[in-house]
Design an enzyme around this catalytic site. Sequence first.
Site, mmCIF file in Angstrom:
data_model
loop_
_atom_site.group_PDB
_atom_site.id
_atom_site.type_symbol
_atom_site.label_atom_id
_atom_site.label_comp_id
_atom_site.label_asym_id
_atom_site.label_seq_id
_atom_site.Cartn_x
_atom_site.Cartn_y
_atom_site.Cartn_z
ATOM 1 N N ASP A 174 -10.241 19.664 28.353
ATOM 2 C CA ASP A 174 -9.169 20.253 29.168
ATOM 3 C C ASP A 174 -9.600 20.444 30.614
ATOM 4 O O ASP A 174 -9.380 21.498 31.201
ATOM 5 C CB ASP A 174 -8.708 21.589 28.560
ATOM 6 C CG ASP A 174 -8.239 21.425 27.121
ATOM 7 O OD1 ASP A 174 -9.082 21.112 26.262
ATOM 8 O OD2 ASP A 174 -7.043 21.591 26.859
ATOM 9 N N ASP A 201 -7.042 16.202 26.915
ATOM 10 C CA ASP A 201 -6.384 16.736 28.113
ATOM 11 C C ASP A 201 -7.224 16.410 29.349
ATOM 12 O O ASP A 201 -8.140 17.159 29.702
ATOM 13 C CB ASP A 201 -6.102 18.238 28.004
ATOM 14 C CG ASP A 201 -4.876 18.529 27.142
ATOM 15 O OD1 ASP A 201 -4.251 17.561 26.660
ATOM 16 O OD2 ASP A 201 -4.550 19.707 26.965
ATOM 17 N N TYR A 204 -4.017 16.292 33.670
ATOM 18 C CA TYR A 204 -2.903 17.232 33.880
ATOM 19 C C TYR A 204 -1.917 16.729 34.923
ATOM 20 O O TYR A 204 -1.247 17.521 35.592
ATOM 21 C CB TYR A 204 -3.406 18.645 34.217
ATOM 22 C CG TYR A 204 -4.014 19.326 33.009
ATOM 23 C CD1 TYR A 204 -5.289 18.978 32.559
ATOM 24 C CD2 TYR A 204 -3.303 20.285 32.296
ATOM 25 C CE1 TYR A 204 -5.834 19.562 31.432
ATOM 26 C CE2 TYR A 204 -3.851 20.877 31.169
ATOM 27 C CZ TYR A 204 -5.113 20.511 30.747
ATOM 28 O OH TYR A 204 -5.650 21.091 29.615
ATOM 29 N N ASN A 238 -2.496 16.663 24.244
ATOM 30 C CA ASN A 238 -1.051 16.669 24.490
ATOM 31 C C ASN A 238 -0.710 16.256 25.925
ATOM 32 O O ASN A 238 0.358 15.694 26.172
ATOM 33 C CB ASN A 238 -0.451 18.040 24.169
ATOM 34 C CG ASN A 238 -1.155 19.168 24.885
ATOM 35 O OD1 ASN A 238 -2.369 19.313 24.734
ATOM 36 N ND2 ASN A 238 -0.421 19.963 25.646
ATOM 37 N N HIS A 323 -8.118 17.466 19.332
ATOM 38 C CA HIS A 323 -7.693 18.278 20.470
ATOM 39 C C HIS A 323 -7.267 19.685 20.059
ATOM 40 O O HIS A 323 -7.704 20.674 20.624
ATOM 41 C CB HIS A 323 -6.560 17.583 21.226
ATOM 42 C CG HIS A 323 -6.186 18.325 22.468
ATOM 43 N ND1 HIS A 323 -7.064 18.527 23.501
ATOM 44 C CD2 HIS A 323 -5.042 18.946 22.839
ATOM 45 C CE1 HIS A 323 -6.487 19.227 24.458
ATOM 46 N NE2 HIS A 323 -5.260 19.510 24.083
ATOM 47 N N HIS A 333 -1.671 28.867 21.889
ATOM 48 C CA HIS A 333 -1.686 27.762 20.920
ATOM 49 C C HIS A 333 -2.087 28.223 19.516
ATOM 50 O O HIS A 333 -2.670 27.463 18.744
ATOM 51 C CB HIS A 333 -2.607 26.624 21.370
ATOM 52 C CG HIS A 333 -2.189 25.975 22.643
ATOM 53 N ND1 HIS A 333 -0.896 25.585 22.885
ATOM 54 C CD2 HIS A 333 -2.893 25.635 23.749
ATOM 55 C CE1 HIS A 333 -0.821 25.036 24.096
ATOM 56 N NE2 HIS A 333 -2.008 25.059 24.640
ATOM 57 N N HIS A 360 -7.823 22.232 23.908
ATOM 58 C CA HIS A 360 -6.454 22.725 23.897
ATOM 59 C C HIS A 360 -6.324 24.174 24.348
ATOM 60 O O HIS A 360 -5.473 24.494 25.169
ATOM 61 C CB HIS A 360 -5.832 22.526 22.517
ATOM 62 C CG HIS A 360 -4.340 22.510 22.488
ATOM 63 N ND1 HIS A 360 -3.564 21.973 23.505
ATOM 64 C CD2 HIS A 360 -3.463 22.957 21.543
ATOM 65 C CE1 HIS A 360 -2.288 22.108 23.181
ATOM 66 N NE2 HIS A 360 -2.185 22.697 22.018
ATOM 67 N N VAL A 361 -7.130 25.071 23.775
ATOM 68 C CA VAL A 361 -7.086 26.487 24.159
ATOM 69 C C VAL A 361 -8.069 26.687 25.308
ATOM 70 O O VAL A 361 -9.246 26.346 25.185
ATOM 71 C CB VAL A 361 -7.462 27.380 22.966
ATOM 72 C CG1 VAL A 361 -7.406 28.842 23.375
ATOM 73 C CG2 VAL A 361 -6.532 27.104 21.799
ATOM 74 N N HIS A 362 -7.583 27.262 26.406
ATOM 75 C CA HIS A 362 -8.386 27.287 27.625
ATOM 76 C C HIS A 362 -9.310 28.499 27.671
ATOM 77 O O HIS A 362 -9.242 29.351 28.563
ATOM 78 C CB HIS A 362 -7.479 27.226 28.854
ATOM 79 C CG HIS A 362 -6.606 26.018 28.840
ATOM 80 N ND1 HIS A 362 -5.420 25.924 29.524
ATOM 81 C CD2 HIS A 362 -6.746 24.828 28.192
ATOM 82 C CE1 HIS A 362 -4.866 24.748 29.295
ATOM 83 N NE2 HIS A 362 -5.648 24.066 28.485
HETATM 84 FE FE LIG Z 1 -3.897 20.698 25.271
#
Ligand SMILES: [Fe+2]
Length: 483
Positions: A174, A201, A204, A238, A323, A333, A360-362
């Site tokens: 990410d 990711d 962006y 995603n 992801h 998420h 996915h989770v930041h």
């Molecule tokens: Fe993501």
Amino acid sequence: MMGDDLLLRRRGGVLFLVLSAVLVLLGGGADAGVTSSYRRKLEATVEMPLDADVFRVPPGYNAPQQVHITLGDQEGTAMTVSWVTASELGNSTVKFGEKPDPEKMERRAEGTHTRYDYFNYTSGFIHHCTLKHLKHSTKYYYAMGFGHTVRTFSFTTPPKPGPDVPFKFGLIGDLGQTFDSNITLSHYDDNGGDAVLYVGDLSYADNHPLHDNNRWDTWGRFMERNAAYQPWIWTAGNHELDFAPELGETTPFKPYTHRYPTPYLSSGSTEPFWYSVKLASAHVVVLSSYSAYGKYTPQWTWLQAELQRVDRTTTPWLVVLMHSPWYNSNNYHYMEGETMRVQFEKWLVDARADVVLAGHVHSYERSHRVSNVAYDIVNGEATPVRDAGAPVYVTIGDGGNIEGVADNFTRPQPSYSAFREASFGHATLEIKNRTHAYYSWHRNHDGAKVVADGVWLTNRAQSYAVFFLDRTKTSSMAIDHQP
Ligand SMILES: [Fe+2]
């Protein structure tokens, strides 16, 4: 006498209670989950401006830009080089060899080129060229851009897969292209890994109006300083979907697949989103959270067969990338990975996978070894339990993208969660031999070398006999060691 005896027993009882309390504190302390109290500076996560130096177009007419490499086959004797020429096609030739001077590079490979339209954007000429029949553990120089501006880079091929081959992975997810992303990449550069396991990711670009694909180009230029010199193993997230029917863009993964090839054919996969590679002592399986994974689907069919192909005598470490995390105790998420967990977790537990990495989770989170595979729709056993034969789950979606840090954890911290912190950073996984690997996480607000969370991992396949007897009990062989 009776009184003395009673007193002694009482004293013994008190002593026992005190000792028990100490043991519980020590044992419980080592075992309980930690929600880190570290608080990052409260500041906005800001995209680097288009004129930032990291996005600079290399000088020279039609100079190759956005250079990056990934494995070109499953075992590291081929490397795929990708780059973009902006003004005209040029050519897709790569010269390479063990000498740095392009004039003295004895080999050449012909690649292909592609380009794509996305709403009002037309890409440059995107070149992909696979260099084959490489020797293991060898430094190669490579050059492209002949006829216009020649640029030269280098990489070292991974060692031949074997059970005791040290190797250091960078673990990044990410990332995006903010000032924080730049720190993450710089810290990873300083820590010096051999290859990156990237958990999805990338640019962006889709967070910009009309999915501004120029942001795919800036990301490519930003990454080049690392990704041109060591292979990045890509996972689709995603933000790679770029599915925008309102723009007439209905082909999922269009920019991603044009720009970031994967060696999926060499592991028998039928799509670039799920595949495997062997790097040193590790068999790395890449899964796609955004492709079908239900029973009988291509990904399901491939994974079932792939897990049978893993040879732990050659590659003792089984590492899985995806992801969307299966074990995530952040409200951000929350439970999005649940359906895939239900589909595949038992397979990975039965395969004795060592580590499962997701993004996915930041923020950052590491689990204990747990599994949740007993539920059969009527028995009510739907809770994660400690399972010494199960993988460690790591969420490393903390690269620093424009969406900011995910600082809203569920409370209380679930028992499966060993450590979690809402900070940006990266991790490394240093495989030492067939039995031991050192995993460490480095938050951006410290120096690159500072370990904010570290654990020695012991290999699950090597401990097979222990788990075969009783998977729920640990032994000296089975315990991961917190330094
Ligand atoms: Fe993501």
